[in-house]
Write a protein that holds these residues in place. Structure first.
Motif, PDB file in Angstrom:
ATOM      1  N   THR A   1       0.808  -1.212   0.000  1.00  0.00           N
ATOM      2  CA  THR A   1       0.000   0.000   0.000  1.00  0.00           C
ATOM      3  C   THR A   1       0.846   1.268   0.000  1.00  0.00           C
ATOM      4  O   THR A   1       1.282   1.717   1.051  1.00  0.00           O
ATOM      5  CB  THR A   1      -0.901   0.004   1.251  1.00  0.00           C
ATOM      6  N   PRO A   2       1.065   1.868  -1.160  1.00  0.00           N
ATOM      7  CA  PRO A   2       1.843   3.106  -1.165  1.00  0.00           C
ATOM      8  C   PRO A   2       1.039   4.288  -0.629  1.00  0.00           C
ATOM      9  O   PRO A   2      -0.169   4.361  -0.805  1.00  0.00           O
ATOM     10  CB  PRO A   2       2.167   3.314  -2.647  1.00  0.00           C
ATOM     11  N   HIS A   3       1.735   5.169   0.039  1.00  0.00           N
ATOM     12  CA  HIS A   3       1.123   6.436   0.443  1.00  0.00           C
ATOM     13  C   HIS A   3       1.073   7.297  -0.815  1.00  0.00           C
ATOM     14  O   HIS A   3       2.105   7.619  -1.390  1.00  0.00           O
ATOM     15  CB  HIS A   3       1.956   7.115   1.526  1.00  0.00           C
ATOM     16  N   ALA A   4      -0.125   7.662  -1.259  1.00  0.00           N
ATOM     17  CA  ALA A   4      -0.255   8.273  -2.576  1.00  0.00           C
ATOM     18  C   ALA A   4      -0.834   9.675  -2.600  1.00  0.00           C
ATOM     19  O   ALA A   4      -0.651  10.384  -3.586  1.00  0.00           O
ATOM     20  CB  ALA A   4      -1.112   7.373  -3.471  1.00  0.00           C
ATOM     21  N   MET A   5      -1.542  10.075  -1.569  1.00  0.00           N
ATOM     22  CA  MET A   5      -2.157  11.405  -1.650  1.00  0.00           C
ATOM     23  C   MET A   5      -2.572  11.923  -0.282  1.00  0.00           C
ATOM     24  O   MET A   5      -2.740  11.154   0.654  1.00  0.00           O
ATOM     25  CB  MET A   5      -3.355  11.389  -2.600  1.00  0.00           C
ATOM     26  N   TRP A   6      -2.723  13.230  -0.220  1.00  0.00           N
ATOM     27  CA  TRP A   6      -3.186  13.927   0.989  1.00  0.00           C
ATOM     28  C   TRP A   6      -3.916  15.168   0.499  1.00  0.00           C
ATOM     29  O   TRP A   6      -3.338  16.248   0.402  1.00  0.00           O
ATOM     30  CB  TRP A   6      -2.008  14.276   1.862  1.00  0.00           C
ATOM     31  N   PRO A   7      -5.200  15.033   0.128  1.00  0.00           N
ATOM     32  CA  PRO A   7      -5.931  16.131  -0.506  1.00  0.00           C
ATOM     33  C   PRO A   7      -5.993  17.416   0.315  1.00  0.00           C
ATOM     34  O   PRO A   7      -5.979  18.502  -0.250  1.00  0.00           O
ATOM     35  CB  PRO A   7      -7.334  15.568  -0.716  1.00  0.00           C
ATOM     36  N   ASP A   8      -6.054  17.297   1.645  1.00  0.00           N
ATOM     37  CA  ASP A   8      -6.136  18.502   2.467  1.00  0.00           C
ATOM     38  C   ASP A   8      -4.819  18.759   3.208  1.00  0.00           C
ATOM     39  O   ASP A   8      -4.812  19.206   4.353  1.00  0.00           O
ATOM     40  CB  ASP A   8      -7.319  18.424   3.432  1.00  0.00           C
ATOM     41  N   ILE A   9      -3.720  18.516   2.512  1.00  0.00           N
ATOM     42  CA  ILE A   9      -2.399  18.710   3.104  1.00  0.00           C
ATOM     43  C   ILE A   9      -2.237  20.173   3.529  1.00  0.00           C
ATOM     44  O   ILE A   9      -2.637  21.080   2.799  1.00  0.00           O
ATOM     45  CB  ILE A   9      -1.286  18.272   2.123  1.00  0.00           C
ATOM     46  N   PRO A  10      -1.702  20.397   4.712  1.00  0.00           N
ATOM     47  CA  PRO A  10      -1.535  21.791   5.159  1.00  0.00           C
ATOM     48  C   PRO A  10      -0.523  22.536   4.287  1.00  0.00           C
ATOM     49  O   PRO A  10       0.351  21.928   3.669  1.00  0.00           O
ATOM     50  CB  PRO A  10      -0.987  21.636   6.588  1.00  0.00           C
ATOM     51  N   ALA A  11      -0.656  23.822   4.258  1.00  0.00           N
ATOM     52  CA  ALA A  11       0.319  24.647   3.552  1.00  0.00           C
ATOM     53  C   ALA A  11       1.665  24.514   4.255  1.00  0.00           C
ATOM     54  O   ALA A  11       1.739  24.441   5.489  1.00  0.00           O
ATOM     55  CB  ALA A  11      -0.135  26.098   3.534  1.00  0.00           C
ATOM     56  N   LYS A  12       2.721  24.473   3.469  1.00  0.00           N
ATOM     57  CA  LYS A  12       4.057  24.340   4.033  1.00  0.00           C
ATOM     58  C   LYS A  12       4.463  25.631   4.740  1.00  0.00           C
ATOM     59  O   LYS A  12       4.283  26.719   4.198  1.00  0.00           O
ATOM     60  CB  LYS A  12       5.053  24.015   2.925  1.00  0.00           C
ATOM     61  N   ASP A  13       4.978  25.494   5.957  1.00  0.00           N
ATOM     62  CA  ASP A  13       5.530  26.640   6.682  1.00  0.00           C
ATOM     63  C   ASP A  13       6.786  26.174   7.404  1.00  0.00           C
ATOM     64  O   ASP A  13       7.180  25.009   7.294  1.00  0.00           O
ATOM     65  CB  ASP A  13       4.503  27.270   7.626  1.00  0.00           C
ATOM     66  N   GLN A  14       7.419  27.037   8.149  1.00  0.00           N
ATOM     67  CA  GLN A  14       8.679  26.667   8.787  1.00  0.00           C
ATOM     68  C   GLN A  14       8.520  25.577   9.839  1.00  0.00           C
ATOM     69  O   GLN A  14       9.454  24.825  10.117  1.00  0.00           O
ATOM     70  CB  GLN A  14       9.351  27.892   9.405  1.00  0.00           C
ATOM     71  N   ASP A  15       7.344  25.428  10.417  1.00  0.00           N
ATOM     72  CA  ASP A  15       7.116  24.415  11.445  1.00  0.00           C
ATOM     73  C   ASP A  15       6.865  23.022  10.871  1.00  0.00           C
ATOM     74  O   ASP A  15       7.148  22.021  11.528  1.00  0.00           O
ATOM     75  CB  ASP A  15       5.936  24.800  12.338  1.00  0.00           C
ATOM     76  N   ASN A  16       6.306  22.937   9.671  1.00  0.00           N
ATOM     77  CA  ASN A  16       5.951  21.626   9.114  1.00  0.00           C
ATOM     78  C   ASN A  16       6.664  21.303   7.810  1.00  0.00           C
ATOM     79  O   ASN A  16       6.329  20.334   7.150  1.00  0.00           O
ATOM     80  CB  ASN A  16       4.438  21.516   8.924  1.00  0.00           C
ATOM     81  N   GLU A  17       7.647  22.106   7.438  1.00  0.00           N
ATOM     82  CA  GLU A  17       8.313  21.933   6.141  1.00  0.00           C
ATOM     83  C   GLU A  17       8.821  20.509   5.936  1.00  0.00           C
ATOM     84  O   GLU A  17       8.599  19.911   4.886  1.00  0.00           O
ATOM     85  CB  GLU A  17       9.467  22.913   5.993  1.00  0.00           C
ATOM     86  N   TYR A  18       9.480  19.926   6.936  1.00  0.00           N
ATOM     87  CA  TYR A  18       9.999  18.562   6.798  1.00  0.00           C
ATOM     88  C   TYR A  18       8.866  17.565   6.552  1.00  0.00           C
ATOM     89  O   TYR A  18       8.951  16.731   5.654  1.00  0.00           O
ATOM     90  CB  TYR A  18      10.805  18.148   8.032  1.00  0.00           C
ATOM     91  N   LEU A  19       7.814  17.662   7.329  1.00  0.00           N
ATOM     92  CA  LEU A  19       6.686  16.731   7.212  1.00  0.00           C
ATOM     93  C   LEU A  19       6.027  16.813   5.836  1.00  0.00           C
ATOM     94  O   LEU A  19       5.766  15.786   5.200  1.00  0.00           O
ATOM     95  CB  LEU A  19       5.648  17.020   8.303  1.00  0.00           C
ATOM     96  N   ILE A  20       5.792  18.012   5.365  1.00  0.00           N
ATOM     97  CA  ILE A  20       5.132  18.182   4.069  1.00  0.00           C
ATOM     98  C   ILE A  20       6.038  17.708   2.939  1.00  0.00           C
ATOM     99  O   ILE A  20       5.602  16.991   2.037  1.00  0.00           O
ATOM    100  CB  ILE A  20       4.712  19.657   3.860  1.00  0.00           C
ATOM    101  N   THR A  21       7.302  18.070   2.989  1.00  0.00           N
ATOM    102  CA  THR A  21       8.248  17.635   1.963  1.00  0.00           C
ATOM    103  C   THR A  21       8.400  16.122   1.965  1.00  0.00           C
ATOM    104  O   THR A  21       8.435  15.486   0.905  1.00  0.00           O
ATOM    105  CB  THR A  21       9.612  18.318   2.167  1.00  0.00           C
TER     106      THR A  21
END
Length: 110
Positions: free
Chosen positions: A38-58
């Motif tokens: 099961t590949p992780h393929a999408m996150w439709p409501d992914i938060p906007a990237k900011d300095q606090d979550n940049e690693y997680l989003i990337t």
């Protein structure tokens, strides 16, 4: 009706897990009747990237791009491991949602 044992939520290095797809399927085929990697393929409501979550989003978007780029290869390997009445494989993917949690989609056509 018979009893069958399987794994419909298995991860490996096709997105952000570890190990090869072939190894995951080979290991599953030794003791299960069916499997879906099961590949992780999408996150439709992914938060906007900011300095606090940049690693997680990337981290997530890199994984989504990886499976998109390699989807045809993944499909062919998954199909190649499926042997009727011995070991059955299914195409699938996982979707993250900040609001609704994680969901797993399994293809009914393979």
């Amino acid at each position: 009706m018979g009893v069958f044992f399987g794994d419909l939520h298995n991860h490996c290095g096709i997105t952000y897990g570890y190990g090869s797809l072939e190894n995951a399927l080979r290991a599953a085929s030794k003791h299960l009747d069916f499997c879906s990697v099961t590949p992780h393929a999408m996150w439709p409501d992914i938060p906007a990237k900011d300095q606090d979550n940049e690693y997680l989003i990337t981290y997530h978007t890199d994984a989504f791009n990886k499976i998109k780029k390699n989807w045809e290869y993944v499909k062919s390997v998954v199909e190649g491991f499926s042997h009727d009445r011995e070991f059955v494989t299914f195409h699938s993917f996982e979707m993250h949602s900040s609001e609704y949690g994680d969901h797993h989609f399994v293809s009914p056509s393979d």
